[in-house]
Design an enzyme around this catalytic site. Sequence first.
Site, short mmCIF file in Angstrom:
data_model
loop_
_atom_site.label_atom_id
_atom_site.label_comp_id
_atom_site.label_asym_id
_atom_site.label_seq_id
_atom_site.Cartn_x
_atom_site.Cartn_y
_atom_site.Cartn_z
CG ASP A 109 -2.40 -4.35 6.85
OD1 ASP A 109 -2.72 -4.22 7.94
OD2 ASP A 109 -1.16 -4.63 6.52
N GLY A 127 -0.41 -1.92 0.70
CA GLY A 127 -0.12 -2.45 -0.44
C GLY A 127 1.03 -3.65 -0.42
#
Length: 511
Positions: free
Chosen positions: A267, A102
């Site tokens: 990511d 995240g």
Amino acid sequence: MLAVSSLSYADRFVTALPADPSVEPRARQVHHACYSHTLPTSVAAPRILLVVPEVAALLGLDPTPTAELAEVLGGNRLVPGMKPYAACYGGHQFGTWAGQLGDGRAITLGEIVSPDGDQTWELQLKGAGPTPYSRRADGRAVLRSSLRELVCSEAMHHLGVPTTRALSLVATGDPVQRDLLYDGHPRFEPGAITGRVAPSFLRFGNFELPASRDDLPLLDTLVRFTIDTFFPGKDIAAWFAEVADRTAWMVVEWLRVGFVHGVMNTDNMSILGLTIDYGPYGWLESFDPDWTPNTTDAQHRRYRYGQQGQVALWNLGQLARAIVRIAPDDQVPRIQRTLERWPQRFAAMHRDTTLRKLGLHGRPDTVGTDDALLEGLGELLLSAEIDMTLFFRGLATGELDEAYYGEPSPAHVARRAAWLDAWAARTRLEGVSDEARAARMAAINPLYVPRNYLVHEVIEAAERGDHAPLLELVDVLRRPYQVQPGRERHARKRPEWARHKPGCSMLSCSS
Ligand code: AMP
Ligand code: MG
């Protein structure tokens, strides 16, 4: 041109996708949500070091560095319309599933609608303070890494490589502690925040995380949003084919200009095929396919220059594994076929681009000649220490001597003469004048790239409070293909002092 308080927002991401119901900043696992509402944390003394006017123009933003703009881009003030959030995603890091990652230090302020209303741009502050995804880290960024992101993303744009953009660099006035070499000697460095801009910062990892948690409703919602917003009219398999193609093109472009991303974790792979998350990236000096700037990856060299295509495919495989969970059965074979055909497609794009760097267009009747020429080129570049950028530039002008680090061997010189003869013979088949060919080559082979040592020098000056070199470098890199009289210094090959210097040729993930 509008003041930062007068921009308009689209709110597509926050409207279409489920939010984390909690607004607690505490680090934690976030389920059944694509993002968390998160506010930037105030900094001591935000000061604008640079606003990139052409990026401000995309947003319709007045680039004048007012106190209000410094407050907003430093994370100290929100203006009406902004709905800040941190995105929830996961990722494979160095080949291993890492679970939830995240936006640990990036906070999106909003999706700004361009002046003509045709485009929307996410404006994200990187280094804006802790979020639920910060894990044990501080949510901050240091000046050197923020500056590196701004300089390189803007350079990439002007080179023609797909990339996120950078709007601003703001010094926070807060010190940030980092262990640059990971050797137990942390020091305080000046903190900074990069304002960055892209149509979307969605990554492969945004799709992998819900798939890994068997949260198929969330995955389905996110895939639909992504396709409707950025790939309208496509089914899942066609969307994947498009992502695969854009990713191939992005990496081919990296290879063309000599860029090594350094941390191609899933990511850090944009779903729009943009270069994203500039960390320990580097630029090839001598042509060495095994080179990586990332000291964290020094042992396995997973993300070395010459392996970026294979890694992209591996990453696409992870994305495919996630989205087949919700793809209709009849689309799965198409997704599979995209992956199977990818290496050939990538190789063809790369071959075509390398030929164009030589001023050539591939044709059916020259396949054999061109293959031999490309093979010879590879051998040539590896048989001496040759600066990649200056070599391709020098081919067109005949000034190759400058490209060498050290004296080439007689064997290399003989090999080069033979190759140059073969190349000259092949160029005659193109049917264009020498001038036209040279112009063609100058338009695809940059003269100015953000060389590792140049950026390092600019960082050292900025840390001393001198920002003039930064402004000059950003300006030089606006016209990377054009000879800029008086700016020869920016086109020079790496000086000897920078060969093994940390921060120049070796970079850690510490940022
Ligand atoms: P990167 O390899 O830089 O793309 O970062 C990998 C993950 O670590 C991402 O989830 C980042 O948001 C997070 N991260 C990196 N640096 C920090 C930091 N200083 N504070 C919080 N999170 C961070
Ligand atoms: Mg990242």
